[in-house]
Design an enzyme around this catalytic site. Structure first.
Site, PDB file in Angstrom:
ATOM      1  N   SER A  62     -20.065 -39.274 -37.207  1.00 39.49           N
ATOM      2  CA  SER A  62     -20.694 -38.068 -36.680  1.00 39.49           C
ATOM      3  C   SER A  62     -21.944 -37.903 -36.984  1.00 39.49           C
ATOM      4  O   SER A  62     -22.792 -38.712 -36.404  1.00 39.49           O
ATOM      5  CB  SER A  62     -19.661 -36.789 -37.212  1.00 39.49           C
ATOM      6  OG  SER A  62     -20.127 -35.923 -36.592  1.00 39.49           O
ATOM      7  N   THR A  63     -22.411 -36.878 -37.621  1.00 41.84           N
ATOM      8  CA  THR A  63     -23.754 -36.539 -37.755  1.00 41.84           C
ATOM      9  C   THR A  63     -24.587 -37.711 -38.272  1.00 41.84           C
ATOM     10  O   THR A  63     -24.083 -38.244 -39.434  1.00 41.84           O
ATOM     11  CB  THR A  63     -24.046 -35.410 -38.818  1.00 41.84           C
ATOM     12  OG1 THR A  63     -23.131 -34.023 -38.315  1.00 41.84           O
ATOM     13  CG2 THR A  63     -25.438 -34.922 -38.844  1.00 41.84           C
ATOM     14  N   HIS A 112     -18.756 -38.789 -32.695  1.00 42.13           N
ATOM     15  CA  HIS A 112     -18.755 -37.239 -32.130  1.00 42.13           C
ATOM     16  C   HIS A 112     -20.211 -36.853 -31.583  1.00 42.13           C
ATOM     17  O   HIS A 112     -21.438 -37.031 -31.962  1.00 42.13           O
ATOM     18  CB  HIS A 112     -18.738 -36.134 -33.262  1.00 42.13           C
ATOM     19  CG  HIS A 112     -17.565 -36.203 -34.079  1.00 42.13           C
ATOM     20  ND1 HIS A 112     -17.630 -35.960 -35.425  1.00 42.13           N
ATOM     21  CD2 HIS A 112     -16.319 -36.932 -33.741  1.00 42.13           C
ATOM     22  CE1 HIS A 112     -16.154 -35.906 -35.889  1.00 42.13           C
ATOM     23  NE2 HIS A 112     -15.475 -36.521 -34.857  1.00 42.13           N
ATOM     24  N   MET A 152     -20.218 -34.896 -40.889  1.00 42.50           N
ATOM     25  CA  MET A 152     -19.868 -33.696 -41.843  1.00 42.50           C
ATOM     26  C   MET A 152     -18.272 -33.662 -41.441  1.00 42.50           C
ATOM     27  O   MET A 152     -17.815 -34.311 -40.784  1.00 42.50           O
ATOM     28  CB  MET A 152     -20.577 -32.556 -41.073  1.00 42.50           C
ATOM     29  CG  MET A 152     -21.711 -32.137 -41.555  1.00 42.50           C
ATOM     30  SD  MET A 152     -22.429 -30.617 -40.970  1.00 42.50           S
ATOM     31  CE  MET A 152     -22.445 -30.852 -38.998  1.00 42.50           C
ATOM     32  N   ASP A 177     -13.193 -35.497 -40.434  1.00 39.54           N
ATOM     33  CA  ASP A 177     -12.192 -36.085 -39.227  1.00 39.54           C
ATOM     34  C   ASP A 177     -12.498 -37.890 -39.615  1.00 39.54           C
ATOM     35  O   ASP A 177     -13.381 -38.281 -39.965  1.00 39.54           O
ATOM     36  CB  ASP A 177     -12.973 -35.993 -37.972  1.00 39.54           C
ATOM     37  CG  ASP A 177     -12.128 -36.601 -36.774  1.00 39.54           C
ATOM     38  OD1 ASP A 177     -11.059 -36.635 -36.878  1.00 39.54           O
ATOM     39  OD2 ASP A 177     -12.883 -36.811 -35.912  1.00 39.54           O
TER      40      ASP A 177
END
Length: 382
Positions: A191-192, A217, A310, A313
């Site tokens: 993600s991030t 993401h 973050m 998930d």
């Protein structure tokens, strides 16, 4: 002896750079209600911002793109080259699928808030909780790995407004007998900070690497541009996934933004399915959905990798993969922009190895050759 009181936690120092006084005022009002954020300065353009930053450097910056004297993208690139700082882009130009959004993420933006062309004040007032959440998340970023041309995107402000679902809403838990096969699959979730991390991994892999399935993401329609960029840089083929695409050696398939990606199997051959459905763990695509499908249809023939991001998930899905016999890897804290997702996977006991970003690609090559290193220990700060 007098009892010592714990020191108050320092507030996050925020700078807002936007040529609109309405935007500056709306953001100021949004963060004023958050006791842990201090608006230290505002500026109408990047040159004014530079003057103020020389006197006092902020922890987080909210930045517009279209401004006089210097545009926000140029300022962002210069900032990341000189002194990396978490930057939240807040612009009407950074809409989903736009080239400007791609440029912002590639230049190192931590996250993006796409504001409308009209009704900006009302939008920002309604989005005050999202703005505060974005600033808090940015303040926790590992600035040591934010660098130009960093591609730190992934977590978009406003995603938290969706209902929380688990992977069961897309694919039920369960096992499918895995017939003996030599085909292997690598599944990666991030993600991030993940676009930067994925670039580092995928561009270091040879064409002989097993087929790869990826959830990053990312905003809808941006994944196609991201895949095209990686395809131009990597020795392997990289493309946005489509239903029924074969998972083949030397090919990486990236889940389209806004849709879930599942691994399926037909005989000895793996392919993917792209499906609609509710967000899982507030994300669509969800890493948990992909990892569950890999656990179910590839089992011990898979390797799972969870990287910077973050939230949690992917943690449960990686545990399902490990329980099904897959080898599992987590990116270490020092090389993550945000250690949330790997940390949660480690806490669940889902991880065999904890590796710095630079060692993940070699580990994947070694795993394909049947060489599995001893599990590394990781201090999660608990």
């Amino acid at each position: 002896m007098a009892e010592q009181r714990p020191m108050a936690r320092a507030r996050t120092r925020l700078l807002v750079v936007d040529d609109s006084a309405v935007v500056r005022q709306a953001v100021a009002q949004a963060v004023a209600r958050a006791g842990d954020i201090e608006l230290v300065a505002t500026a109408a353009d990047p040159l004014f911002a530079m003057e103020k930053m020389r006197r006092s450097w902020p922890d987080v910056i909210i930045l517009d793109i279209e401004m006089p004297r210097m545009d926000g993208i140029s300022f962002l690139r210069a900032l990341m080259a000189e002194r990396p700082t978490p930057v939240i882009i807040c612009s009407s130009l950074a809409t989903s699928g736009s080239a400007t959004l791609a440029q912002a993420l590639a230049a190192g933006a931590f996250s993006v808030i796409g504001k409308p062309m009209l009704g900006v004040k009302a939008f920002l007032e309604d989005s005050s909780n999202d703005i505060v959440a974005a600033v808090r998340a940015a303040a926790r970023a590992n600035v040591g790995v934010l660098r130009s041309p960093a591609a730190a995107g992934g977590a978009m402000a406003g995603a938290a407004a969706q209902s929380l679902h688990r992977a069961d809403v897309i694919l039920s838990a369960g096992t499918t007998p895995v017939l003996q096969t030599t085909d292997r699959v690598i599944a990666i979730g991030t993600s991030t900070g993940g676009t930067q991390a994925l670039e580092a991994v995928l561009t270091s892999l040879p064409k002989t690497v097993p087929g790869i399935v990826v959830v990053q993401h990312m905003p809808e329609r941006f994944t196609a541009m991201f895949a095209e960029r990686l395809d131009s840089l990597a020795a392997i083929e990289v493309r946005e996934a489509r239903s029924n695409d074969r998972v083949l050696p030397g090919r990486a398939l990236i889940a389209p933004g806004g849709r879930h990606l599942l691994l399926k199997r037909n005989g000895a051959q793996y392919h993917v399915e792209v499906v609609d459905g509710p967000a899982v763990n507030r994300h669509r695509p969800s890493v948990d959905v992909l990892f569950r499908s890999v656990a179910r249809f590839a089992g011990r023939n898979a390797v799972g990798v969870i990287m910077t991001g973050m939230g949690d998930d992917g943690a449960r899905g990686l545990k399902e993969m490990r329980d099904a016999g897959a080898a599992t890897i987590a990116q270490d804290e020092a090389s993550c922009v945000v250690f949330g997702m790997p940390r949660e996977a480690i806490r669940l006991g889902a991880v065999d190895q904890v590796l710095p970003l630079s060692q993940i690609a070699p580990a994947l090559v070694a795993a394909d050759r049947g060489i599995v290193a001893a599990p590394a220990r990781q201090d999660t700060g608990e």
